[in-house]
Motif scaffolding. Structure first.
Motif, PDB file in Angstrom:
ATOM      1  N   ALA A 249       0.837  -1.207   0.000  1.00 52.62           N
ATOM      2  CA  ALA A 249       0.000   0.000   0.000  1.00 52.62           C
ATOM      3  C   ALA A 249       0.869   1.253   0.000  1.00 52.62           C
ATOM      4  O   ALA A 249       1.166   1.826   1.050  1.00 52.62           O
ATOM      5  N   ILE A 250       1.287   1.685  -1.169  1.00 53.20           N
ATOM      6  CA  ILE A 250       2.069   2.911  -1.308  1.00 53.20           C
ATOM      7  C   ILE A 250       1.088   4.081  -1.367  1.00 53.20           C
ATOM      8  O   ILE A 250       0.287   4.177  -2.295  1.00 53.20           O
ATOM      9  N   GLY A 251       1.166   4.957  -0.387  1.00 49.63           N
ATOM     10  CA  GLY A 251       0.157   5.992  -0.268  1.00 49.63           C
ATOM     11  C   GLY A 251       0.553   7.342  -0.839  1.00 49.63           C
ATOM     12  O   GLY A 251       1.731   7.620  -1.089  1.00 49.63           O
ATOM     13  N   PHE A 252      -0.446   8.168  -1.069  1.00 49.37           N
ATOM     14  CA  PHE A 252      -0.365   9.604  -1.338  1.00 49.37           C
ATOM     15  C   PHE A 252       0.089   9.990  -2.742  1.00 49.37           C
ATOM     16  O   PHE A 252      -0.061  11.141  -3.130  1.00 49.37           O
ATOM     17  N   ILE A 253       0.644   9.081  -3.515  1.00 42.92           N
ATOM     18  CA  ILE A 253       1.004   9.445  -4.889  1.00 42.92           C
ATOM     19  C   ILE A 253      -0.255   9.784  -5.683  1.00 42.92           C
ATOM     20  O   ILE A 253      -0.293  10.758  -6.443  1.00 42.92           O
ATOM     21  N   GLY A 254      -1.307   8.984  -5.486  1.00 33.60           N
ATOM     22  CA  GLY A 254      -2.561   9.240  -6.176  1.00 33.60           C
ATOM     23  C   GLY A 254      -3.239  10.516  -5.730  1.00 33.60           C
ATOM     24  O   GLY A 254      -4.103  11.042  -6.436  1.00 33.60           O
ATOM     25  N   LEU A 255      -2.882  11.027  -4.570  1.00 34.21           N
ATOM     26  CA  LEU A 255      -3.440  12.290  -4.086  1.00 34.21           C
ATOM     27  C   LEU A 255      -2.631  13.475  -4.603  1.00 34.21           C
ATOM     28  O   LEU A 255      -3.193  14.451  -5.105  1.00 34.21           O
ATOM     29  N   MET A 256      -1.318  13.416  -4.494  1.00 34.34           N
ATOM     30  CA  MET A 256      -0.472  14.561  -4.800  1.00 34.34           C
ATOM     31  C   MET A 256      -0.326  14.831  -6.294  1.00 34.34           C
ATOM     32  O   MET A 256      -0.455  15.973  -6.748  1.00 34.34           O
ATOM     33  N   VAL A 257      -0.047  13.785  -7.059  1.00 32.53           N
ATOM     34  CA  VAL A 257       0.344  13.974  -8.452  1.00 32.53           C
ATOM     35  C   VAL A 257      -0.736  14.651  -9.300  1.00 32.53           C
ATOM     36  O   VAL A 257      -0.419  15.562 -10.084  1.00 32.53           O
ATOM     37  N   PRO A 258      -2.019  14.252  -9.200  1.00 29.55           N
ATOM     38  CA  PRO A 258      -3.025  14.950 -10.030  1.00 29.55           C
ATOM     39  C   PRO A 258      -3.098  16.447  -9.755  1.00 29.55           C
ATOM     40  O   PRO A 258      -3.283  17.243 -10.687  1.00 29.55           O
ATOM     41  N   HIS A 259      -2.932  16.855  -8.497  1.00 31.25           N
ATOM     42  CA  HIS A 259      -2.951  18.282  -8.173  1.00 31.25           C
ATOM     43  C   HIS A 259      -1.750  18.993  -8.792  1.00 31.25           C
ATOM     44  O   HIS A 259      -1.875  20.088  -9.353  1.00 31.25           O
ATOM     45  N   ILE A 260      -0.586  18.382  -8.681  1.00 33.82           N
ATOM     46  CA  ILE A 260       0.623  18.964  -9.280  1.00 33.82           C
ATOM     47  C   ILE A 260       0.448  19.082 -10.789  1.00 33.82           C
ATOM     48  O   ILE A 260       0.781  20.114 -11.395  1.00 33.82           O
ATOM     49  N   THR A 261      -0.092  18.030 -11.394  1.00 36.51           N
ATOM     50  CA  THR A 261      -0.257  18.007 -12.849  1.00 36.51           C
ATOM     51  C   THR A 261      -1.232  19.078 -13.324  1.00 36.51           C
ATOM     52  O   THR A 261      -0.974  19.786 -14.304  1.00 36.51           O
ATOM     53  N   ARG A 262      -2.355  19.211 -12.635  1.00 36.23           N
ATOM     54  CA  ARG A 262      -3.336  20.217 -13.058  1.00 36.23           C
ATOM     55  C   ARG A 262      -2.795  21.635 -12.915  1.00 36.23           C
ATOM     56  O   ARG A 262      -3.158  22.527 -13.683  1.00 36.23           O
ATOM     57  N   ARG A 263      -1.939  21.847 -11.924  1.00 31.57           N
ATOM     58  CA  ARG A 263      -1.304  23.163 -11.796  1.00 31.57           C
ATOM     59  C   ARG A 263      -0.378  23.449 -12.979  1.00 31.57           C
ATOM     60  O   ARG A 263      -0.184  24.600 -13.371  1.00 31.57           O
ATOM     61  N   LEU A 264       0.175  22.386 -13.561  1.00 28.75           N
ATOM     62  CA  LEU A 264       1.127  22.551 -14.655  1.00 28.75           C
ATOM     63  C   LEU A 264       0.466  22.622 -16.024  1.00 28.75           C
ATOM     64  O   LEU A 264       0.903  23.398 -16.885  1.00 28.75           O
TER      65      LEU A 264
END
Length: 327
Positions: A249-264
C-alpha cells in the motif's frame, strides 16, 4: 512555449531518475566499467545486480507510480473531490486486507493469483466507502472522512491478522510499500493488467474532462454518467489492485500527483492523465532511491517516503478546501 519547457524538464528529470535508480544503492557501480563489460561480453557482480535487480525495479517503479497517479486523477475527476485517492478512499487498504487474508488461508499463493484478491479487496474498500458516505446525502468532505475511517479500519484489521499469525509476519515490510523485491517475473505479471487499466483510463479522458463541469452538464452533453463511472471504477480497481499486490500500500502518490499536474497543464484530462502517469512514475522512482539511504546500508520501505511527503500535503489541501467551502 510553456508546454515545451515542461517536456524538457520531464525529460531531464526522467534521465536523472533512471541514472539514480540504476546506479545508487548498496552495491556501488561504475557506469563506464559496466559499458566496458557489455562491450567485452563479460559479467561482474555489479552487472548482474544491474540487470536482474536494479533494472526491473526501475521499470516497476515507473509503472506502478503511473498506476497510482492515474487512479488518483480518475477518482478526483469522477467524484469531483480534490481529496480523493486510492488510499484516502480505502481502495489500497481493502486490497491489502484481502491479500494478507488470502496469504493466511492459502500460504503458497503466487503473485499472479494474489492479483485477483487484490482486485476484489480494492473493490470492497471502494464500495464500503461510497455506501457509508451515501447515507443521508453524500458530500465531498463526508466522502473523505468516511474514506479515512474505512482506510484505518481495514488497515487495523490487516495488521491484526499479521500480528496474531506468525506465519505471515514477513509481510509487514511489504505492507508499508516496497519495491525491493522487484523482478522481471513480477514485471511480466503486472504489465498486462496495468496496461489494461491505463488504456481504459485513456479512453475515458474526454468524458472525465466533461465531468469537471458537473454531473448535470455532463448529462446535458450526452455523457452516459453511470457507464463512465463504472468503467472508471474498473480502471481504478485494476491500477490500484495490481500495485498493492506487488508493492504493498504505497500511499499519497494518487493524491499529490493529479494536483501537481493540473497546476502545470490545466484541467484537460486528455493531457492530465498522461502527464500524471509520467510524474507519478518519476515521484515513486525518486522516493525509492531516497528510501535506500534513510537507514543506509539497510533499505526502508518506499511507503515511508511517500507518506512523509503526502501527509502534510493532505492536511494542507484539506485545510484549504474547508476554507473554500468544502462541506
Amino acid at each position: 512555449m510553456q508546454r515545451k519547457r515542461l517536456i524538457f524538464v520531464l525529460i531531464l528529470l526522467s534521465g536523472l531518475a533512471v541514472y539514480s535508480s540504476l546506479f545508487f544503492g548498496i552495491t556501488q557501480m561504475n557506469p563506464v566499467h559496466l559499458v566496458q563489460e557489455w562491450i567485452s561480453g563479460t559479467t561482474s557482480k555489479a552487472g548482474l545486480v544491474l540487470t536482474n535487480l536494479r533494472l526491473p525495479r526501475l521499470l516497476l517503479g515507473l509503472l506502478l507510480g503511473a498506476n497510482l497517479a492515474v487512479a488518483g486523477a480518475i477518482m478526483q475527476a469522477v467524484t469531483r473531490n480534490p481529496l480523493a485517492s486510492p488510499q484516502v478512499f480505502g481502495v489500497n487498504a481493502g486490497a491489502s486486507f484481502l491479500v494478507v487474508l488470502s496469504l493466511l488461508i492459502f500460504p503458497s499463493l503466487g503473485t499472479a493469483n494474489l492479483l485477483y484478491f487484490a482486485f476484489a479487496g480494492a473493490l470492497l474498500g471502494g464500495v464500503l466507502v461510497f455506501s457509508f458516505a451515501s447515507i443521508r446525502g453524500m458530500t465531498a468532505l463526508k466522502l473523505a472522512l468516511v474514506g479515512m475511517v474505512i482506510h484505518l479500519l481495514l488497515t487495523s484489521l490487516t495488521k491484526g491478522l499479521i500480528l496474531f499469525n506468525d506465519r505471515i509476519t514477513n509481510v509487514l515490510y511489504w505492507l508499508s510499500g516496497s519495491l525491493s523485491d522487484a523482478s522481471w517475473l513480477e514485471l511480466r505479471i503486472v504489465l498486462p493488467w496495468s496496461l489494461a487499466g491505463l488504456i481504459l483510463a485513456a479512453s475515458l479522458a474526454k468524458s472525465l474532462a466533461v465531468f469537471q463541469l458537473g454531473q448535470d452538464v455532463a448529462v446535458g452533453l450526452g455523457q452516459k454518467v453511470t457507464r463512465i463511472r463504472l468503467l472508471a471504477g474498473i480502471s481504478v480497481v485494476l491500477l490500484a489492485g495490481v500495485t498493492v499486490a506487488v508493492a504493498g500500500a504505497i500511499g499519497f502518490i494518487g493524491l499529490m500527483v493529479p494536483h501537481i499536474t493540473r497546476r502545470l497543464v490545466g484541467e484537460d484530462y486528455r493531457i492530465v492523465l498522461p502527464v500524471s502517469a509520467v510524474i507519478g512514475g518519476l515521484l515513486l522512482t525518486y522516493a525509492d532511491v531516497l528510501a535506500r539511504f534513510i537507514a543506509y546500508p539497510y533499505e526502508s520501505p518506499v511507503g515511508i517516503v511517500t507518506s512523509l511527503l503526502g501527509a502534510p500535503f493532505f492536511l494542507i489541501l484539506a485545510r484549504r478546501q474547508m476554507k473554500g467551502g468544502l462541506r
